[in-house]
Design an enzyme around this catalytic site. Structure first.
Site, PDB file in Angstrom:
ATOM      1  N   MET A  30       3.574  -5.297  -0.223  1.00 41.64           N
ATOM      2  CA  MET A  30       3.553  -3.878  -0.593  1.00 41.64           C
ATOM      3  C   MET A  30       2.103  -3.379  -0.589  1.00 41.64           C
ATOM      4  SD  MET A  30       6.689  -3.227  -3.159  1.00 41.64           S
ATOM      5  CE  MET A  30       5.953  -3.789  -4.651  1.00 41.64           C
ATOM      6  N   LEU A  33      -3.775  -5.506  -0.942  1.00 45.06           N
ATOM      7  CA  LEU A  33      -3.845  -6.946  -0.665  1.00 45.06           C
ATOM      8  C   LEU A  33      -4.995  -7.622  -1.405  1.00 45.06           C
ATOM      9  CD1 LEU A  33      -3.125  -6.882   3.169  1.00 45.06           C
ATOM     10  CD2 LEU A  33      -1.514  -7.048   1.271  1.00 45.06           C
ATOM     11  N   HIS A  37      -2.323 -12.698  -1.130  1.00 44.20           N
ATOM     12  CA  HIS A  37      -1.671 -12.307   0.126  1.00 44.20           C
ATOM     13  C   HIS A  37      -2.368 -12.975   1.319  1.00 44.20           C
ATOM     14  CE1 HIS A  37      -0.779  -8.569  -2.340  1.00 44.20           C
ATOM     15  NE2 HIS A  37       0.421  -8.914  -1.937  1.00 44.20           N
ATOM     16  N   GLN A 153      11.983 -14.151  -7.157  1.00 42.02           N
ATOM     17  CA  GLN A 153      12.164 -13.443  -5.886  1.00 42.02           C
ATOM     18  C   GLN A 153      12.376 -14.453  -4.751  1.00 42.02           C
ATOM     19  OE1 GLN A 153       9.999  -9.780  -4.442  1.00 42.02           O
ATOM     20  NE2 GLN A 153       8.685 -11.297  -3.471  1.00 42.02           N
TER      21      GLN A 153
HETATM   22  O1  PAF Z   1       6.704  -9.311  -3.301  1.00 43.43           O
HETATM   23  C1  PAF Z   1       6.552  -8.157  -2.835  1.00 43.43           C
HETATM   24  O2  PAF Z   1       5.441  -7.668  -2.623  1.00 43.43           O
HETATM   25  C2  PAF Z   1       7.788  -7.330  -2.512  1.00 43.43           C
HETATM   26  O3  PAF Z   1       8.794  -7.566  -3.439  1.00 43.43           O
HETATM   27  C3  PAF Z   1       8.289  -7.531  -1.076  1.00 43.43           C
HETATM   28  C4  PAF Z   1       8.782  -8.948  -0.846  1.00 43.43           C
HETATM   29  C5  PAF Z   1       7.189  -7.197  -0.090  1.00 43.43           C
HETATM   30  C6  PAF Z   1       9.463  -6.588  -0.812  1.00 43.43           C
HETATM   31  O4  PAF Z   1       9.096  -5.258  -0.948  1.00 43.43           O
END
Ligand code: PAF
Length: 278
Positions: A30, A33, A37, A153
């Protein structure tokens, strides 16, 4: 590095890559960064021929309007960072491009979404599954890389991929921390200096808890972590749970379980999550 905002253009680029027998690695983000990331991008670069990163603040996974509004956005800086590490393509779609019509799909994750983040952020994981399944359909990656800070997640995405029989391998990657132990997160930049100074107490409490596992039961450890966090006077634990790594169900004993402690903490208006494996 290609910066692409249309699904059709990304599909064309990736078709060409596949014709050239390139493997495709994907890192959904999202934006805003940070080194966490970038570690995913680097892992993808080392394992795949072509690395695609998406930068999209997905509205359907926010259960709080203010959180969505305040989520940090800095796409130019993100692209510069991605270019500097050798990323091949960035996908930066608009909300209309991703959701030409409302996504009404309702997913079920065999109960994995009924605890912890799922319990405290209703609809969050359904929104994550909506956007990640769309992104996987567009990119059709061989491998997709996710940070373990968002442990639940990762479990849910693996479950979704299994249910939908998607041909992508999910690669969980280690949490990257600041030198003082705070897990790297895009939300850290929203912390005031006062909250930033106290936030390392989260990892410290989790780490100390792992050293007490032979003396205390999971429930007692959760209480100890909660008290330790709340005793900072600034941080407030929303939940602390010690769960089984695979089922995500709370454990009453450590024996016979690969356990993981998961926590969500309010640092003023900013919500931080973290975890540690036992
Ligand atoms: O982990 C994240 O940044 C978000 O949940 C994702 C996986 C990019 C989905 O929008």
């Amino acid at each position: 590095m290609y910066i692409i905002s249309k699904k059709a253009d990304l599909a064309d680029y990736l078709k060409q890559c596949r014709l050239n027998h390139k493997t495709i690695g994907f890192v959904p983000t999202m934006g805003a960064l940070h080194e966490g990331h970038l570690s995913l991008v680097q892992r993808s670069l080392s394992e795949c021929d072509v690395t695609v990163v998406s930068v999209f603040v997905n509205p359907t996974q926010f259960n709080d309007k203010n959180d969505l509004q305040n989520y940090p956005r800095c796409v130019d800086k993100d692209c510069a960072l991605l270019e500097s590490v050798g990323c091949n393509a960035v996908f930066t779609p608009s909300v209309e491009e991703m959701y030409p019509e409302p996504d009404t799909r309702v997913f079920s994750f065999d109960g994995l979404d009924k605890v912890m983040e799922g319990e405290h952020r209703p609809g969050h994981f359904n929104g994550v599954a909506q956007v990640v399944s769309k992104l996987f359909d567009i990119v059709q990656p061989d491998k997709a890389f996710f940070g373990m800070k968002d442990f639940q997640q990762v479990a849910i995405i693996k479950n979704m991929v299994r249910q939908l029989r998607m041909g992508v391998q999910i690669i969980p990657c280690p949490i990257i921390r600041e030198p003082d132990g705070l897990a790297k997160s895009s939300r850290n930049m929203l912390l005031t200096p006062e909250y930033r100074a106290v936030a390392p107490a989260i990892h410290k409490a989790l780490y100390e808890a792992t050293t007490m596992k032979d003396d205390l039961k999971p429930e007692q450890l959760c209480e100890w972590i909660t008290k330790t966090i709340d005793a900072t006077g600034l941080l407030q634990a929303e939940y602390v749970q010690i769960v089984d790594f695979d089922t995500l169900m709370p454990v009453s004993e450590f024996e016979g379980h690969h356990a993981i402690a998961c926590i969500a903490v309010w640092a003023g208006k900013v919500r931080l999550i973290d975890n540690i494996e036992f």
